[in-house]
Design a protein around this motif. Structure first.
Motif, PDB file in Angstrom:
ATOM      1  N   GLU A 131       7.112 -12.753  -8.996  1.00 36.43           N
ATOM      2  CA  GLU A 131       6.335 -11.518  -8.921  1.00 36.43           C
ATOM      3  C   GLU A 131       6.428 -10.881  -7.549  1.00 36.43           C
ATOM      4  N   SER A 132       6.711 -11.678  -6.530  1.00 35.36           N
ATOM      5  CA  SER A 132       6.788 -11.151  -5.164  1.00 35.36           C
ATOM      6  C   SER A 132       8.155 -10.553  -4.830  1.00 35.36           C
ATOM      7  N   MET A 133       9.074 -10.573  -5.788  1.00 34.48           N
ATOM      8  CA  MET A 133      10.418 -10.061  -5.533  1.00 34.48           C
ATOM      9  C   MET A 133      10.401  -8.530  -5.458  1.00 34.48           C
ATOM     10  N   THR A 134      10.946  -7.984  -4.380  1.00 33.16           N
ATOM     11  CA  THR A 134      11.000  -6.533  -4.199  1.00 33.16           C
ATOM     12  C   THR A 134      12.134  -5.954  -5.039  1.00 33.16           C
ATOM     13  N   PRO A 135      11.888  -4.887  -5.797  1.00 32.89           N
ATOM     14  CA  PRO A 135      12.984  -4.284  -6.587  1.00 32.89           C
ATOM     15  C   PRO A 135      14.106  -3.792  -5.680  1.00 32.89           C
ATOM     16  N   VAL A 140      27.327 -15.346  -8.251  1.00 32.06           N
ATOM     17  CA  VAL A 140      26.304 -14.565  -8.948  1.00 32.06           C
ATOM     18  C   VAL A 140      25.030 -14.582  -8.115  1.00 32.06           C
ATOM     19  N   VAL A 141      24.381 -13.420  -7.964  1.00 30.41           N
ATOM     20  CA  VAL A 141      23.152 -13.306  -7.167  1.00 30.41           C
ATOM     21  C   VAL A 141      22.043 -14.120  -7.829  1.00 30.41           C
ATOM     22  N   THR A 142      21.340 -14.927  -7.023  1.00 31.61           N
ATOM     23  CA  THR A 142      20.248 -15.746  -7.558  1.00 31.61           C
ATOM     24  C   THR A 142      18.900 -15.231  -7.050  1.00 31.61           C
ATOM     25  N   PRO A 143      17.854 -15.313  -7.862  1.00 37.32           N
ATOM     26  CA  PRO A 143      16.511 -14.903  -7.416  1.00 37.32           C
ATOM     27  C   PRO A 143      16.029 -15.724  -6.217  1.00 37.32           C
ATOM     28  N   PHE A 144      16.391 -17.011  -6.172  1.00 36.68           N
ATOM     29  CA  PHE A 144      15.966 -17.896  -5.090  1.00 36.68           C
ATOM     30  C   PHE A 144      16.418 -17.356  -3.727  1.00 36.68           C
ATOM     31  N   SER A 145      17.686 -16.962  -3.627  1.00 36.81           N
ATOM     32  CA  SER A 145      18.197 -16.459  -2.342  1.00 36.81           C
ATOM     33  C   SER A 145      17.606 -15.090  -2.008  1.00 36.81           C
ATOM     34  N   LEU A 146      17.382 -14.250  -3.013  1.00 33.72           N
ATOM     35  CA  LEU A 146      16.798 -12.929  -2.764  1.00 33.72           C
ATOM     36  C   LEU A 146      15.393 -13.044  -2.190  1.00 33.72           C
ATOM     37  N   ILE A 147      14.563 -13.927  -2.774  1.00 29.13           N
ATOM     38  CA  ILE A 147      13.182 -14.078  -2.322  1.00 29.13           C
ATOM     39  C   ILE A 147      13.144 -14.569  -0.876  1.00 29.13           C
ATOM     40  N   ASN A 148      14.046 -15.479  -0.515  1.00 31.34           N
ATOM     41  CA  ASN A 148      14.062 -16.020   0.843  1.00 31.34           C
ATOM     42  C   ASN A 148      14.504 -15.000   1.886  1.00 31.34           C
ATOM     43  N   ARG A 180      18.303  -4.844  11.455  1.00 33.90           N
ATOM     44  CA  ARG A 180      18.863  -4.717  12.810  1.00 33.90           C
ATOM     45  C   ARG A 180      20.175  -3.937  12.764  1.00 33.90           C
ATOM     46  N   SER A 181      20.731  -3.671  13.939  1.00 34.39           N
ATOM     47  CA  SER A 181      21.902  -2.789  14.001  1.00 34.39           C
ATOM     48  C   SER A 181      23.203  -3.488  13.640  1.00 34.39           C
ATOM     49  N   GLU A 182      23.259  -4.848  13.765  1.00 31.00           N
ATOM     50  CA  GLU A 182      24.533  -5.527  13.502  1.00 31.00           C
ATOM     51  C   GLU A 182      24.641  -5.946  12.039  1.00 31.00           C
ATOM     52  N   ASP A 183      25.891  -6.175  11.610  1.00 30.84           N
ATOM     53  CA  ASP A 183      26.139  -6.681  10.259  1.00 30.84           C
ATOM     54  C   ASP A 183      25.764  -8.165  10.185  1.00 30.84           C
ATOM     55  N   MET A 184      25.425  -8.620   8.985  1.00 28.57           N
ATOM     56  CA  MET A 184      25.072 -10.024   8.792  1.00 28.57           C
ATOM     57  C   MET A 184      25.701 -10.533   7.500  1.00 28.57           C
ATOM     58  N   ASP A 185      26.404 -11.652   7.595  1.00 29.70           N
ATOM     59  CA  ASP A 185      26.965 -12.307   6.410  1.00 29.70           C
ATOM     60  C   ASP A 185      25.944 -13.305   5.870  1.00 29.70           C
ATOM     61  N   VAL A 186      25.654 -13.235   4.567  1.00 30.38           N
ATOM     62  CA  VAL A 186      24.663 -14.132   3.972  1.00 30.38           C
ATOM     63  C   VAL A 186      25.213 -14.733   2.687  1.00 30.38           C
ATOM     64  N   ASN A 187      24.636 -15.882   2.318  1.00 24.53           N
ATOM     65  CA  ASN A 187      24.947 -16.513   1.037  1.00 24.53           C
ATOM     66  C   ASN A 187      23.897 -16.053   0.032  1.00 24.53           C
ATOM     67  N   ILE A 188      24.249 -15.090  -0.788  1.00 21.62           N
ATOM     68  CA  ILE A 188      23.308 -14.524  -1.755  1.00 21.62           C
ATOM     69  C   ILE A 188      23.365 -15.272  -3.087  1.00 21.62           C
ATOM     70  N   THR A 189      24.254 -16.258  -3.183  1.00 24.38           N
ATOM     71  CA  THR A 189      24.431 -17.009  -4.446  1.00 24.38           C
ATOM     72  C   THR A 189      23.786 -18.397  -4.381  1.00 24.38           C
ATOM     73  N   LYS A 190      23.025 -18.662  -3.308  1.00 26.48           N
ATOM     74  CA  LYS A 190      22.438 -19.998  -3.103  1.00 26.48           C
ATOM     75  C   LYS A 190      21.417 -20.316  -4.197  1.00 26.48           C
ATOM     76  N   GLU A 191      21.517 -21.519  -4.756  1.00 24.19           N
ATOM     77  CA  GLU A 191      20.601 -21.935  -5.815  1.00 24.19           C
ATOM     78  C   GLU A 191      19.607 -22.960  -5.285  1.00 24.19           C
ATOM     79  N   LYS A 192      18.456 -23.017  -5.924  1.00 23.79           N
ATOM     80  CA  LYS A 192      17.431 -23.987  -5.536  1.00 23.79           C
ATOM     81  C   LYS A 192      17.845 -25.380  -5.999  1.00 23.79           C
TER      82      LYS A 192
END
Length: 636
Positions: free
Chosen positions: A581-585, A521-529, A555-567
């Motif tokens: 509040e700083s989270m971009t929609p 599940v997507v977490t706000p913590f990982s999105l903000i970072n 950038r032009s290449e693909d990137m694998d990320v952990n979007i479910t990382k929790e604080k």
């Protein structure tokens, strides 16, 4: 043999580019002839009855209405005018070709500011090939930026150019008759028309549409027929009813058709079967009413033939004379449509998931859509669907999504041909209207997509019109980039320009994809970072899986990320708590935008609730191996 005409009848199609006011004009024609009951509540654009048509503001399906005109120009009694409202987008060209087989003349609607555009050329060419008389209607004369005289001249130049082009392939075309086109000046929204040219930005000097009705009655020929000829009727459209089953819409060319009679049904393969007409209906305004018989020139609906399809003939059972089948242009764009294979398939009960259901739905679409083709692929749960353009195929997928289907849809591809041992691909004639300051950026954008500028006109109003010849591949994903470049002010329209040699490799997207490397599940913590380096398509709490595309990389290449990382939590209080509040929609993509965004190694997962982009190969390790193999092959 004795030729006769039906003076109480006219069949006319209204053709135009997208958003030039066809459907609004039909509204005004219906209202001014008192076609609706006094107590009836009628919406605007009543002919756009489909939900998607109302949402997108365009006509997708050709539909007919019947207007009973009893005004001052109906000298010998009421005249029924069958009006066919046609799509203006070339992707729905099959609908236009069908509509033109039903009518005896066309009203060419042109915007008083924009003038003739690519789809105007497309529909006008089809009308001239069918030898139909044309009435030029300059609409929206009350627009503040109207340039009526110039637009009229552009329309005449277009007619002259098309007539000279067609005279080579169709020597029987009378060029003088083509150029003898009456002009009517309109404001469809105001319901006003005039034979006299108003000033730019002014309404016509007549308060109603009588000049338009007069021109239609005088210039569109009454249906002619041989009064000794047996029954001949063409199936031009299909409809359905929960009570009557499949309904076929016919244009009767000769003879009379009666309710309850036995007729010959001539199928596409040439076989003939006797069938009984169980129901016969004529149209008044937007409703059908039962009738006992219909004659030459009538557009009627019949029931009783379960498997009848477009282009077939209804003929006299004793004297069978089939009509030629309706031909349409070849498809240019294809995409693979198959069963949903993502890890989140079937999360909601009741959705249509199986390959058999999808194949049945595609087969049903083929019945009413003459410009579509469905081909088998190597996989038993996926099919290649070919159509005129991206929009037509996206509309099909959107309709299936709303019906409860879950699908995997591949990136749109072009349909190529082999000519003299060389690969040929479809090209588009692209017309762009844009403010002058974006001229350089658009030229650069299209040069990267192998576009070739053919013409450029500056009317001195701050806007420039450019014409390009571009490979159809180059326009896949072009629209969103174009709208960003012009800050939403540009207008781009394209029409088929035929086939030519393969233009070489085209890079349509410079930015890579952000891919989830695990399920969760997507977490706000990982999105903000991560949000400073990339744009996201997902919101916090959204469910993701490995291989799902969740954003666009800077950038032009693909990137694998952990979007479910929790604080990680501690037992110490923090003075710097997370600031959401700083989270971009997130950037929410529509189905069309997803199809444009997807790369060759990506596909689109379509469900009734959500549309996602994913990698064809979900596992990161397998994707990495495939990428390294590709690099080795290119190095050799």
């Amino acid at each position: 043999m004795a030729l006769a005409t039906r003076e109480d009848l006219r069949n006319v199609a209204i053709v135009a580019h997208v958003d030039h006011g066809k459907t609004t004009l039909v509204d005004a024609m219906l209202r001014q002839t008192n076609s609706f009951d006094a107590h009836a509540e009628v919406d605007d654009r009543v002919m756009d009855s489909n939900d998607l048509e109302r949402e997108k503001g365009i006509t997708i399906l050709a539909k007919n209405t019947a207007i009973s005109y009893e005004g001052e120009h109906a000298k010998n009694g009421p005249i029924v005018i069958n009006v066919v409202d046609t799509p203006g987008h070339a992707d729905f060209g099959g609908e236009v070709e069908r509509a033109l087989s039903m009518v005896d003349g066309v009203v060419l609607l042109v915007d008083a500011s924009e003038g003739p555009l690519p789809q105007t050329r497309f529909v006008l060419r089809k009308a001239l090939e069918a030898h139909l008389p044309v009435i030029l209607a300059v609409n929206k004369t009350d627009r503040p930026d109207a340039r009526i005289e110039e637009v009229e001249g552009e329309a005449q130049d277009l007619l002259l150019g098309l007539a000279s082009d067609l005279s080579e392939d169709h020597p029987d075309i009378d060029v003088d008759a083509v150029l003898d086109v009456p002009t009517v000046y309109l404001s469809g929204r105001a319901g006003a028309a005039s034979h006299e040219r108003p000033g730019d930005g002014e309404l016509p000097n007549n308060p109603d549409l009588e000049p338009l009705f007069e021109t239609i009655i005088e210039r569109v020929p009454a249906p002619s027929f041989d009064d000794e000829h047996p029954l001949q009727a063409h199936v031009t459209n299909l409809d359905s009813s929960p009570f009557l089953g499949r309904i076929a819409l016919l244009r009767v060319h000769n003879g009379w058709i009666h309710k309850g009679e036995t007729v010959a049904w001539v199928k596409q393969d040439g076989t003939v079967q006797n069938v009984r007409i169980t129901e016969l209906m004529l149209t008044k305004a937007l409703t059908r009413y039962p009738a006992e018989k219909a004659g030459p020139g009538d557009i009627v609906a019949i029931a009783g033939i379960e498997d009848i399809t477009i282009g077939e003939t209804i003929a006299d059972a004793e004297d069978v004379r089939p009509l030629p089948t309706i031909t349409v242009d070849e498809p240019a764009i294809s995409m693979t449509i198959g069963a949903n294979t993502s890890p989140l398939v079937g999360k909601v009960k009741g959705h249509k998931l199986t390959a058999r259901m999808i194949k049945d739905r595609l087969d049903r679409e083929l019945i009413g859509n003459v410009s579509l083709r469905v081909l088998n692929t190597e996989r038993p749960d996926a099919w290649e669907v070919q159509g005129r353009g991206e929009l037509a195929l996206a509309i099909l997928v959107e309709n299936m999504r709303r019906e409860g289907f879950e699908l995997t849809v591949g990136k749109p591809q072009v349909v190529t041909k082999q000519v003299d041992g060389k690969t040929h691909e479809p090209y588009e004639h692209l017309t762009i209207d844009t403010p002058e300051e974006h001229l350089g950026a658009i030229t650069q954008l299209l040069a990267a997509r192998k576009g070739r500028m053919e013409n450029m006109v500056n009317n001195g109003t701050g806007w420039v019109r450019m014409e390009f010849i571009v490979p159809s591949r180059g326009l896949i994903g072009f629209r969103s980039e174009f709208m960003t470049t012009t800050r939403g002010t540009g207008i781009a329209n394209a029409i088929s320009h035929g086939y030519d040699e393969w233009a070489g490799p085209i890079v349509t997207r410079n930015n890579g994809s952000i891919v989830a490397d695990r399920a969760g599940v997507v977490t706000p913590f990982s999105l903000i970072n991560l949000q400073e380096r990339m744009t996201f398509f997902v919101q916090p709490t959204a469910e993701v899986y490995e291989g799902m595309v969740i954003g666009e990389n800077s950038r032009s290449e693909d990137m694998d990320v952990n979007i479910t990382k929790e604080k990680k939590l501690t037992n110490m209080r923090s003075s710097t708590a997370d600031s959401f509040e700083s989270m971009t929609p997130p950037r929410v993509l529509t189905l069309e935008e997803c199809l444009e965004f997807a790369r060759e190694d990506e596909c689109v997962e379509v469900t009734p609730e959500v549309v996602r982009i994913r990698k064809v190969e979900l596992e990161a390790s397998l994707r990495a191996r495939a990428a390294s193999r590709l690099k080795q092959q290119l190095a050799k």
